[in-house]
Design a protein around this motif. Sequence first.
Motif, PDB file in Angstrom:
ATOM      1  N   SER A 110       0.826  -1.209   0.000  1.00  0.00           N
ATOM      2  CA  SER A 110       0.000   0.000   0.000  1.00  0.00           C
ATOM      3  C   SER A 110       0.862   1.261   0.000  1.00  0.00           C
ATOM      4  O   SER A 110       0.509   2.261  -0.630  1.00  0.00           O
ATOM      5  N   VAL A 111       1.972   1.216   0.718  1.00  0.00           N
ATOM      6  CA  VAL A 111       2.870   2.369   0.779  1.00  0.00           C
ATOM      7  C   VAL A 111       3.536   2.612  -0.579  1.00  0.00           C
ATOM      8  O   VAL A 111       3.662   3.756  -1.034  1.00  0.00           O
ATOM      9  N   ALA A 112       3.945   1.521  -1.235  1.00  0.00           N
ATOM     10  CA  ALA A 112       4.654   1.649  -2.513  1.00  0.00           C
ATOM     11  C   ALA A 112       3.719   1.934  -3.684  1.00  0.00           C
ATOM     12  O   ALA A 112       4.163   2.448  -4.718  1.00  0.00           O
ATOM     13  N   LEU A 113       2.437   1.636  -3.526  1.00  0.00           N
ATOM     14  CA  LEU A 113       1.492   1.731  -4.639  1.00  0.00           C
ATOM     15  C   LEU A 113       1.381   3.130  -5.253  1.00  0.00           C
ATOM     16  O   LEU A 113       1.468   3.266  -6.480  1.00  0.00           O
ATOM     17  N   PRO A 114       1.192   4.197  -4.472  1.00  0.00           N
ATOM     18  CA  PRO A 114       1.087   5.532  -5.094  1.00  0.00           C
ATOM     19  C   PRO A 114       2.343   5.909  -5.885  1.00  0.00           C
ATOM     20  O   PRO A 114       2.241   6.529  -6.950  1.00  0.00           O
ATOM     21  N   TRP A 115       3.500   5.542  -5.365  1.00  0.00           N
ATOM     22  CA  TRP A 115       4.758   5.821  -6.061  1.00  0.00           C
ATOM     23  C   TRP A 115       4.770   5.136  -7.425  1.00  0.00           C
ATOM     24  O   TRP A 115       5.151   5.729  -8.432  1.00  0.00           O
ATOM     25  N   GLY A 116       4.333   3.873  -7.474  1.00  0.00           N
ATOM     26  CA  GLY A 116       4.310   3.153  -8.738  1.00  0.00           C
ATOM     27  C   GLY A 116       3.306   3.724  -9.720  1.00  0.00           C
ATOM     28  O   GLY A 116       3.597   3.848 -10.918  1.00  0.00           O
ATOM     29  N   LEU A 117       2.125   4.090  -9.227  1.00  0.00           N
ATOM     30  CA  LEU A 117       1.099   4.643 -10.118  1.00  0.00           C
ATOM     31  C   LEU A 117       1.527   5.997 -10.695  1.00  0.00           C
ATOM     32  O   LEU A 117       1.230   6.301 -11.853  1.00  0.00           O
ATOM     33  N   GLN A 118       2.227   6.800  -9.911  1.00  0.00           N
ATOM     34  CA  GLN A 118       2.675   8.103 -10.398  1.00  0.00           C
ATOM     35  C   GLN A 118       3.685   7.981 -11.534  1.00  0.00           C
ATOM     36  O   GLN A 118       3.787   8.870 -12.377  1.00  0.00           O
ATOM     37  N   ARG A 119       4.427   6.890 -11.558  1.00  0.00           N
ATOM     38  CA  ARG A 119       5.472   6.718 -12.560  1.00  0.00           C
ATOM     39  C   ARG A 119       5.018   5.913 -13.766  1.00  0.00           C
ATOM     40  O   ARG A 119       5.805   5.655 -14.676  1.00  0.00           O
ATOM     41  N   LEU A 120       3.755   5.504 -13.771  1.00  0.00           N
ATOM     42  CA  LEU A 120       3.214   4.774 -14.911  1.00  0.00           C
ATOM     43  C   LEU A 120       2.857   5.759 -16.017  1.00  0.00           C
ATOM     44  O   LEU A 120       2.023   6.643 -15.830  1.00  0.00           O
ATOM     45  N   ARG A 121       3.478   5.616 -17.148  1.00  0.00           N
ATOM     46  CA  ARG A 121       3.263   6.554 -18.260  1.00  0.00           C
ATOM     47  C   ARG A 121       2.335   5.991 -19.343  1.00  0.00           C
ATOM     48  O   ARG A 121       1.802   6.709 -20.157  1.00  0.00           O
ATOM     49  N   THR A 122       2.138   4.685 -19.362  1.00  0.00           N
ATOM     50  CA  THR A 122       1.327   4.046 -20.393  1.00  0.00           C
ATOM     51  C   THR A 122      -0.140   3.999 -19.973  1.00  0.00           C
ATOM     52  O   THR A 122      -0.450   3.702 -18.814  1.00  0.00           O
ATOM     53  N   ASP A 123      -1.026   4.288 -20.897  1.00  0.00           N
ATOM     54  CA  ASP A 123      -2.459   4.225 -20.627  1.00  0.00           C
ATOM     55  C   ASP A 123      -2.920   2.769 -20.756  1.00  0.00           C
ATOM     56  O   ASP A 123      -2.962   2.210 -21.858  1.00  0.00           O
ATOM     57  N   VAL A 124      -3.240   2.169 -19.622  1.00  0.00           N
ATOM     58  CA  VAL A 124      -3.702   0.774 -19.623  1.00  0.00           C
ATOM     59  C   VAL A 124      -5.143   0.703 -19.114  1.00  0.00           C
ATOM     60  O   VAL A 124      -5.581  -0.339 -18.633  1.00  0.00           O
ATOM     61  N   VAL A 154      -7.543   0.490  -5.060  1.00  0.00           N
ATOM     62  CA  VAL A 154      -6.811   1.702  -5.425  1.00  0.00           C
ATOM     63  C   VAL A 154      -5.971   1.457  -6.674  1.00  0.00           C
ATOM     64  O   VAL A 154      -5.895   2.308  -7.569  1.00  0.00           O
ATOM     65  N   LEU A 155      -5.344   0.282  -6.752  1.00  0.00           N
ATOM     66  CA  LEU A 155      -4.569  -0.070  -7.940  1.00  0.00           C
ATOM     67  C   LEU A 155      -5.471  -0.096  -9.168  1.00  0.00           C
ATOM     68  O   LEU A 155      -5.128   0.466 -10.224  1.00  0.00           O
ATOM     69  N   PHE A 156      -6.632  -0.723  -9.035  1.00  0.00           N
ATOM     70  CA  PHE A 156      -7.575  -0.766 -10.160  1.00  0.00           C
ATOM     71  C   PHE A 156      -8.023   0.633 -10.550  1.00  0.00           C
ATOM     72  O   PHE A 156      -8.071   0.977 -11.735  1.00  0.00           O
ATOM     73  N   GLY A 157      -8.346   1.454  -9.562  1.00  0.00           N
ATOM     74  CA  GLY A 157      -8.796   2.810  -9.855  1.00  0.00           C
ATOM     75  C   GLY A 157      -7.733   3.634 -10.541  1.00  0.00           C
ATOM     76  O   GLY A 157      -8.022   4.402 -11.469  1.00  0.00           O
ATOM     77  N   GLY A 158      -6.482   3.469 -10.115  1.00  0.00           N
ATOM     78  CA  GLY A 158      -5.395   4.209 -10.741  1.00  0.00           C
ATOM     79  C   GLY A 158      -5.140   3.770 -12.167  1.00  0.00           C
ATOM     80  O   GLY A 158      -4.968   4.608 -13.066  1.00  0.00           O
ATOM     81  N   LEU A 159      -5.137   2.467 -12.395  1.00  0.00           N
ATOM     82  CA  LEU A 159      -4.898   1.950 -13.746  1.00  0.00           C
ATOM     83  C   LEU A 159      -6.070   2.254 -14.676  1.00  0.00           C
ATOM     84  O   LEU A 159      -5.871   2.490 -15.874  1.00  0.00           O
TER      85      LEU A 159
END
Length: 247
Positions: A110-124, A154-159
């Motif tokens: 959960s802590v690492a998740l926002p960091w990963g979502l912010q760095r995702l550049r591809t629209d999936v 949260v992961l689903f919502g971000g993606l």
Amino acid sequence: MSTVEVLASLAILALAAFAQGVFGLGFAMIATPLLALFLDYRAAVFLAAVPLLVLAGNWLVANRRDLRHSGVPWPLLPGIVVGAATGVWLQVALPERLSLLLLAALLAFSVALPWGLQRLRTDVSVASRRAAPLFGTLAGVTESALNVGAPFMVLFGGLSRLTRHQQLIALNLCFFVGKTIQVSLMSTTTWPVATLPLMLGVAVSLLLYRVGDRLAGRYPAAAFRRLLAAFLSFMAVSLVVRAAFHA
């Protein structure tokens, strides 16, 4: 539960419910690991699960007009149902030490998740919406087995690029459906918490949730996210230590 344990549990539930009311999430991620530090794991899960069921139901009733046309992918729901039923079985089958370690790992995720979502550049977003049942299943499993289903929602919502309100709808649907199945199946065996502490926990949680809901928007969400990340990091380490010394 001793008197000290009951009072400590009520204070934890009150704090978690207030945060849930103000920011829309955080109840289970705050309450469950704190309760698990001094209560039996199954009791800690159940004591946090019942109030969250009430809080999620309260939120969905208050926002019922938005549900039908929310744009949230409804294929999430079958996955949540299957995952929640599986999660209850896992909770019963897994040793307490392993459950504590898995909860610690989920908090770290959960802590690492926002960091990963912010760095995702591809629209999936299209692909993730097609995989909604899978995300629902993962959220349902962790919601029932570990009492924390928010990370995969949260992961689903971000993606999927859901709006904040859509994200809140998805989260509360996960909480309500998952907790309904979890509490129903767990209560068919034995209630791991005495009725009076449980009812007090529900009452205190609902009261502080409504207080927090009235204050929603008055506190900076970014500061809460940073504070929550620090808290979850500390709790992940604490749960590993607790598991190491668990008999």
